[in-house]
Enzyme design. Sequence first.
Site, PDB file in Angstrom:
ATOM      1  N   ASP A 427       0.856  -1.185   0.000  1.00 57.66           N
ATOM      2  CA  ASP A 427       0.000   0.000   0.000  1.00 57.66           C
ATOM      3  C   ASP A 427       0.894   1.237   0.000  1.00 57.66           C
ATOM      4  O   ASP A 427       1.862   1.320   0.766  1.00 57.66           O
ATOM      5  CB  ASP A 427      -0.897  -0.003   1.249  1.00 57.66           C
ATOM      6  CG  ASP A 427      -1.954   1.085   1.188  1.00 57.66           C
ATOM      7  OD1 ASP A 427      -2.994   0.862   0.557  1.00 57.66           O
ATOM      8  OD2 ASP A 427      -1.727   2.159   1.781  1.00 57.66           O
ATOM      9  N   ASN A 435      -2.691  13.005  -3.620  1.00 53.21           N
ATOM     10  CA  ASN A 435      -3.832  13.520  -4.379  1.00 53.21           C
ATOM     11  C   ASN A 435      -4.213  14.921  -3.925  1.00 53.21           C
ATOM     12  O   ASN A 435      -4.504  15.802  -4.741  1.00 53.21           O
ATOM     13  CB  ASN A 435      -5.030  12.578  -4.239  1.00 53.21           C
ATOM     14  CG  ASN A 435      -4.887  11.337  -5.080  1.00 53.21           C
ATOM     15  OD1 ASN A 435      -4.318  11.372  -6.168  1.00 53.21           O
ATOM     16  ND2 ASN A 435      -5.391  10.210  -4.595  1.00 53.21           N
ATOM     17  N   ASP A 444      -2.785   9.736 -10.365  1.00 51.80           N
ATOM     18  CA  ASP A 444      -2.964   8.685 -11.378  1.00 51.80           C
ATOM     19  C   ASP A 444      -1.645   8.319 -12.032  1.00 51.80           C
ATOM     20  O   ASP A 444      -1.358   7.141 -12.290  1.00 51.80           O
ATOM     21  CB  ASP A 444      -3.961   9.153 -12.453  1.00 51.80           C
ATOM     22  CG  ASP A 444      -5.396   9.178 -11.947  1.00 51.80           C
ATOM     23  OD1 ASP A 444      -5.649   8.631 -10.850  1.00 51.80           O
ATOM     24  OD2 ASP A 444      -6.250   9.753 -12.644  1.00 51.80           O
ATOM     25  N   GLU A 470      -4.970   2.350  -3.808  1.00 56.19           N
ATOM     26  CA  GLU A 470      -3.515   2.417  -3.919  1.00 56.19           C
ATOM     27  C   GLU A 470      -2.877   1.139  -3.404  1.00 56.19           C
ATOM     28  O   GLU A 470      -1.717   1.137  -3.011  1.00 56.19           O
ATOM     29  CB  GLU A 470      -2.969   3.632  -3.151  1.00 56.19           C
ATOM     30  CG  GLU A 470      -3.221   3.627  -1.671  1.00 56.19           C
ATOM     31  CD  GLU A 470      -4.519   4.328  -1.264  1.00 56.19           C
ATOM     32  OE1 GLU A 470      -4.622   4.704  -0.098  1.00 56.19           O
ATOM     33  OE2 GLU A 470      -5.410   4.496  -2.118  1.00 56.19           O
TER      34      GLU A 470
END
Length: 551
Positions: A427, A435, A444, A470
């Site tokens: 992770d 973000n 992205d 993620e």
Amino acid sequence: MSVHPERATSAPLAEHHDLVEHVHVLSDNDPAQCVVQGLLGLGIVRDAGDEVAEMHLCAHLGFAYYLLAEDARALEVTQRALDLARARDDRQWEAKALATLGSVHSGFGDNTSAIDYLEQALAIRRELDDTYGTAVALNNLADTYIEMRQFFDRARELLTESHALFTSIPGSAEATKGASVSLGTLAELAMAESERVGLGADASATAAAEALVRARESLEVAHTLDDNLRILAIARLVEARALVACGRHDEAEQAIARIRAMGGVTGTPYFQIMDSMLTGRIQRRRGFHTAAAQAVEAGLALTDDTPRMTERVQLLTELVAVHEERGAFADALGAHRRLFEATLRARDEVAERRGRVLNGHLDLERAQLAAERAQLRSEQLESVNRTLAYDALHDALTGLANRRDFDSTLAAITSRAHAPLTLLLSDLDEFKAVNDEFSHLVGDEVLRRIAQIIGGCVRGTDLVARVGGEEIAVLLASDPDPSFVAEVCERIRRSIAVYPWEDVAPGLRVTISIGAASWRPGESPVHLHGRADALLYEAKRLGRNRIVRDA
């Protein structure tokens, strides 16, 4: 870098032999003139009812249209050549038409269809025990794998066999041409390997040096050929690209100048676009960013007239690098947006072309007997189902396997009594902050690069899947040797930690935490996943950017 095979089993009428041979020579050296002469020739041979000559001319025209990036016409005339070959049960020309269809589909990014066509061509060549044709098919299939930037080991196997077959044929100009092309494709493979995400500087330089050696071997062989400008031009282009990869920019510019001076096939869109891309890259690496941007933009203008979005994507990727290096981050973001739009457009155009092909099949079905219509509809449905099945099992953003594919694969492996397996559950650390601070567009891009990095750290037999926002999972299909598992985990963690994330966005830093659990016989997939998840949580609790494995 496709080879243009020529092994006829049926011959045109004697009065059409010279016409067909002239068009064949033009297809390799001057595709624009090939189209002019080929279309005139088609009228002549059709009036005479010479279907063999029509088949040959359609095949040559298809290849010429492919070189000119006129893909719709290439598909149309090559399909006609394929229909004629099958009607005459001419397996050699059936394989040739299938190979050209594969090259065309690869050119506009439909790699699934390309591999299908090329595998069919290879199967026919092997069935006929055709050494030359088999070598051609192997090279063209490997070329598609290289374009996909995947399965490099498979591509190398195919190319090694291809080159060995070409060199085993004594005294053949066609085989010599093929040997030059296969060496050039090996150079392309080495360059692709040198650009792999996460590859160290030394390994990248070694791969680039190998590319240059192979490129110059290809060029040396090409110089021995008479009347084959395309093969010589391709060899020179590969040499120029390898020189750029090695940082030998002055020599690369000289190679580009020699290509420009050749004329003929080098005036096709592909060569002009590659000229712009290489010129832009040379100027960028010299620090002349304005000149670099101008060269790349010139290449992008050329892509307005070609349906091959793959080349536009490559140019935009280079333009992003130019703007990022000169610190023009607003321009870089604009280029990123154009790159994103081009990627979407490429996907849509592949789907549209598939639709056109399907409509063409439907039109053909309406003109045939009911039994033939039913058979073609069945084949059509199978093709659509294959596409749907692929899309259902892959993540649209990263191209990795998705949760559905991961769950089914894990269930299948754990259903066996003694299947060796280790699950890595990873992770990204504090990804929400990426973000929030840098934008979802940057987030992205991070996920796409993470997918490439992890894919480069494991073997082709291992499954890498995006199982959450993620969260990336890896199924290591091997004995759970602690040292091996530890090595893979550390390779992934370190590759991500040291990656130059500043190139994506200034100030960006990305790390990953990993939990690794080896499967115990009889353990359910849910329990194994839960153990790996608990180990991942422990890695987070201990401070992130670390690995926790089971005992």
